[in-house]
Design a protein around this motif. Sequence first.
Motif, PDB file in Angstrom:
ATOM      1  N   GLU A  43       0.866  -1.175   0.000  1.00 14.89           N
ATOM      2  CA  GLU A  43       0.000   0.000   0.000  1.00 14.89           C
ATOM      3  C   GLU A  43       0.902   1.223   0.000  1.00 14.89           C
ATOM      4  O   GLU A  43       1.757   1.380   0.877  1.00 14.89           O
ATOM      5  CB  GLU A  43      -0.908   0.037   1.224  1.00 14.89           C
ATOM      6  N   ILE A  44       0.713   2.079  -0.990  1.00 12.66           N
ATOM      7  CA  ILE A  44       1.527   3.278  -1.132  1.00 12.66           C
ATOM      8  C   ILE A  44       0.645   4.493  -0.941  1.00 12.66           C
ATOM      9  O   ILE A  44      -0.441   4.579  -1.517  1.00 12.66           O
ATOM     10  CB  ILE A  44       2.225   3.299  -2.501  1.00 12.66           C
ATOM     11  N   ARG A  45       1.128   5.413  -0.112  1.00 13.82           N
ATOM     12  CA  ARG A  45       0.418   6.667   0.135  1.00 13.82           C
ATOM     13  C   ARG A  45       1.212   7.796  -0.499  1.00 13.82           C
ATOM     14  O   ARG A  45       2.344   8.071  -0.093  1.00 13.82           O
ATOM     15  CB  ARG A  45       0.265   6.904   1.630  1.00 13.82           C
ATOM     16  N   LEU A  46       0.603   8.425  -1.496  1.00  9.26           N
ATOM     17  CA  LEU A  46       1.241   9.552  -2.167  1.00  9.26           C
ATOM     18  C   LEU A  46       1.051  10.820  -1.347  1.00  9.26           C
ATOM     19  O   LEU A  46       0.083  10.944  -0.594  1.00  9.26           O
ATOM     20  CB  LEU A  46       0.635   9.727  -3.559  1.00  9.26           C
ATOM     21  N   ASP A  47       1.964  11.781  -1.524  1.00 11.23           N
ATOM     22  CA  ASP A  47       1.839  13.057  -0.822  1.00 11.23           C
ATOM     23  C   ASP A  47       0.655  13.846  -1.376  1.00 11.23           C
ATOM     24  O   ASP A  47       0.004  13.427  -2.334  1.00 11.23           O
ATOM     25  CB  ASP A  47       3.141  13.848  -0.878  1.00 11.23           C
ATOM     26  N   ALA A  48       0.369  14.978  -0.778  1.00 14.96           N
ATOM     27  CA  ALA A  48      -0.815  15.775  -1.138  1.00 14.96           C
ATOM     28  C   ALA A  48      -0.817  16.181  -2.606  1.00 14.96           C
ATOM     29  O   ALA A  48      -1.879  16.277  -3.229  1.00 14.96           O
ATOM     30  CB  ALA A  48      -0.908  17.004  -0.245  1.00 14.96           C
ATOM     31  N   GLN A  49       0.345  16.413  -3.207  1.00 14.24           N
ATOM     32  CA  GLN A  49       0.420  16.800  -4.612  1.00 14.24           C
ATOM     33  C   GLN A  49       0.551  15.595  -5.546  1.00 14.24           C
ATOM     34  O   GLN A  49       0.635  15.760  -6.757  1.00 14.24           O
ATOM     35  CB  GLN A  49       1.623  17.738  -4.842  1.00 14.24           C
ATOM     36  N   ARG A  50       0.623  14.387  -4.977  1.00 12.97           N
ATOM     37  CA  ARG A  50       0.779  13.138  -5.729  1.00 12.97           C
ATOM     38  C   ARG A  50       2.103  13.090  -6.489  1.00 12.97           C
ATOM     39  O   ARG A  50       2.220  12.472  -7.531  1.00 12.97           O
ATOM     40  CB  ARG A  50      -0.398  12.907  -6.677  1.00 12.97           C
ATOM     41  N   CYS A  63      -3.032   3.709  -2.854  1.00 13.19           N
ATOM     42  CA  CYS A  63      -3.355   2.581  -3.717  1.00 13.19           C
ATOM     43  C   CYS A  63      -2.442   1.415  -3.361  1.00 13.19           C
ATOM     44  O   CYS A  63      -1.385   1.605  -2.757  1.00 13.19           O
ATOM     45  CB  CYS A  63      -3.272   2.943  -5.192  1.00 13.19           C
ATOM     46  N   VAL A  64      -2.887   0.231  -3.698  1.00 13.31           N
ATOM     47  CA  VAL A  64      -2.142  -0.987  -3.382  1.00 13.31           C
ATOM     48  C   VAL A  64      -1.725  -1.622  -4.699  1.00 13.31           C
ATOM     49  O   VAL A  64      -2.553  -1.883  -5.569  1.00 13.31           O
ATOM     50  CB  VAL A  64      -2.994  -1.974  -2.555  1.00 13.31           C
ATOM     51  N   SER A  67      13.572  -2.979  -2.066  1.00 15.95           N
ATOM     52  CA  SER A  67      14.100  -2.339  -3.268  1.00 15.95           C
ATOM     53  C   SER A  67      13.334  -2.815  -4.496  1.00 15.95           C
ATOM     54  O   SER A  67      13.683  -3.834  -5.100  1.00 15.95           O
ATOM     55  CB  SER A  67      15.584  -2.674  -3.426  1.00 15.95           C
ATOM     56  N   PRO A  68      12.277  -2.090  -4.891  1.00 17.56           N
ATOM     57  CA  PRO A  68      11.508  -2.512  -6.061  1.00 17.56           C
ATOM     58  C   PRO A  68      12.292  -2.295  -7.349  1.00 17.56           C
ATOM     59  O   PRO A  68      13.068  -1.345  -7.463  1.00 17.56           O
ATOM     60  CB  PRO A  68      10.269  -1.625  -6.011  1.00 17.56           C
ATOM     61  N   VAL A  69      12.079  -3.213  -8.300  1.00 18.82           N
ATOM     62  CA  VAL A  69      12.672  -3.077  -9.627  1.00 18.82           C
ATOM     63  C   VAL A  69      11.601  -2.927 -10.698  1.00 18.82           C
ATOM     64  O   VAL A  69      11.888  -2.511 -11.806  1.00 18.82           O
ATOM     65  CB  VAL A  69      13.623  -4.251  -9.964  1.00 18.82           C
ATOM     66  N   SER A  70      10.355  -3.288 -10.358  1.00 15.94           N
ATOM     67  CA  SER A  70       9.255  -3.095 -11.305  1.00 15.94           C
ATOM     68  C   SER A  70       7.927  -3.022 -10.555  1.00 15.94           C
ATOM     69  O   SER A  70       7.799  -3.507  -9.438  1.00 15.94           O
ATOM     70  CB  SER A  70       9.213  -4.214 -12.351  1.00 15.94           C
ATOM     71  N   VAL A  71       6.974  -2.379 -11.220  1.00 18.99           N
ATOM     72  CA  VAL A  71       5.633  -2.199 -10.667  1.00 18.99           C
ATOM     73  C   VAL A  71       4.674  -3.037 -11.495  1.00 18.99           C
ATOM     74  O   VAL A  71       4.678  -2.952 -12.726  1.00 18.99           O
ATOM     75  CB  VAL A  71       5.196  -0.720 -10.709  1.00 18.99           C
ATOM     76  N   GLY A  72       3.848  -3.824 -10.819  1.00 19.21           N
ATOM     77  CA  GLY A  72       2.845  -4.628 -11.503  1.00 19.21           C
ATOM     78  C   GLY A  72       1.497  -3.940 -11.483  1.00 19.21           C
ATOM     79  O   GLY A  72       1.409  -2.706 -11.416  1.00 19.21           O
ATOM     80  N   ASP A  73       0.454  -4.727 -11.509  1.00 21.50           N
ATOM     81  CA  ASP A  73      -0.913  -4.210 -11.491  1.00 21.50           C
ATOM     82  C   ASP A  73      -1.315  -3.787 -10.087  1.00 21.50           C
ATOM     83  O   ASP A  73      -0.654  -4.122  -9.107  1.00 21.50           O
ATOM     84  CB  ASP A  73      -1.888  -5.296 -11.966  1.00 21.50           C
ATOM     85  N   ALA A  74      -2.441  -3.101 -10.018  1.00 24.73           N
ATOM     86  CA  ALA A  74      -3.046  -2.797  -8.731  1.00 24.73           C
ATOM     87  C   ALA A  74      -3.568  -4.097  -8.130  1.00 24.73           C
ATOM     88  O   ALA A  74      -3.982  -5.009  -8.847  1.00 24.73           O
ATOM     89  CB  ALA A  74      -4.180  -1.794  -8.907  1.00 24.73           C
ATOM     90  N   VAL A  75      -3.521  -4.188  -6.815  1.00 27.80           N
ATOM     91  CA  VAL A  75      -4.076  -5.353  -6.114  1.00 27.80           C
ATOM     92  C   VAL A  75      -5.592  -5.206  -6.122  1.00 27.80           C
ATOM     93  O   VAL A  75      -6.127  -4.122  -5.892  1.00 27.80           O
ATOM     94  CB  VAL A  75      -3.533  -5.436  -4.670  1.00 27.80           C
ATOM     95  N   THR A  76      -6.286  -6.291  -6.395  1.00 32.04           N
ATOM     96  CA  THR A  76      -7.738  -6.268  -6.435  1.00 32.04           C
ATOM     97  C   THR A  76      -8.295  -5.776  -5.107  1.00 32.04           C
ATOM     98  O   THR A  76      -7.973  -6.350  -4.056  1.00 32.04           O
ATOM     99  CB  THR A  76      -8.285  -7.679  -6.734  1.00 32.04           C
ATOM    100  N   PRO A  77      -9.109  -4.709  -5.118  1.00 29.11           N
ATOM    101  CA  PRO A  77      -9.664  -4.185  -3.858  1.00 29.11           C
ATOM    102  C   PRO A  77     -10.523  -5.224  -3.143  1.00 29.11           C
ATOM    103  O   PRO A  77     -11.127  -6.093  -3.770  1.00 29.11           O
ATOM    104  CB  PRO A  77     -10.525  -3.004  -4.307  1.00 29.11           C
ATOM    105  N   GLY A  78     -10.557  -5.124  -1.817  1.00 31.08           N
ATOM    106  CA  GLY A  78     -11.415  -5.990  -1.016  1.00 31.08           C
ATOM    107  C   GLY A  78     -10.821  -7.335  -0.677  1.00 31.08           C
ATOM    108  O   GLY A  78     -11.482  -8.154  -0.048  1.00 31.08           O
ATOM    109  N   ARG A  79      -9.581  -7.592  -1.077  1.00 36.18           N
ATOM    110  CA  ARG A  79      -8.957  -8.876  -0.757  1.00 36.18           C
ATOM    111  C   ARG A  79      -8.600  -8.926   0.722  1.00 36.18           C
ATOM    112  O   ARG A  79      -8.146  -7.944   1.300  1.00 36.18           O
ATOM    113  CB  ARG A  79      -7.669  -9.080  -1.576  1.00 36.18           C
ATOM    114  N   ARG A  80      -8.814 -10.061   1.349  1.00 34.76           N
ATOM    115  CA  ARG A  80      -8.444 -10.244   2.754  1.00 34.76           C
ATOM    116  C   ARG A  80      -6.944 -10.552   2.824  1.00 34.76           C
ATOM    117  O   ARG A  80      -6.435 -11.322   2.011  1.00 34.76           O
ATOM    118  CB  ARG A  80      -9.234 -11.383   3.359  1.00 34.76           C
TER     119      ARG A  80
END
Length: 154
Positions: free
Chosen positions: A43-50, A99-100, A131-144
């Motif tokens: 889960e990543i939280r962007l700053d106010a200006q994104r 977003c996750v 240390s991320p090397v790539s970004v995938g898709d968003a995680v499906t919302p509502g997953r436990r």
Amino acid sequence: MPTPEAGPVFVPGPPVRPTQRLLEWLNETAGTAPGRLVRLPVEIRLDAQRLGIDAAVLGVGTSEDDGPDSIRLTLNDGAMGVPLAGRVRALCPPGGHDCVVWLDGYWGLPGGAFSQTPRPEADGAIRAVFSPVSVGDAVTPGRRPEDVHALVEQ
């Protein structure tokens, strides 16, 4: 004509909850030199200006993800070549700040340059380097969290 290389093949690891079991697995499986590529929901939280990242926590975006039983991440995106915030911003809903996403990367710093020693924070949460090397898709919302597993390269 050369054939394109297939991407890494990942196999399931433990679920993201309970975090103690996940942390032990990450330190044993992915934190040894040379590091193994892992895929984690973050889960990543962007700053106010994104424009930048204010916080990152391992999880699927539930309220329990950032409590005392959480794994907060310091993200080292130096190996990506472009800022992680820009890649994530494209996956976040317009106007949203959280977003996750699935991140592929190394537990600690790549190449075993850093021995991961997660630090406890004042509220009992753990702080670790990823240390991320790539970004995938968003995680499906509502997953436990107990239904979502970390993955490791085979």
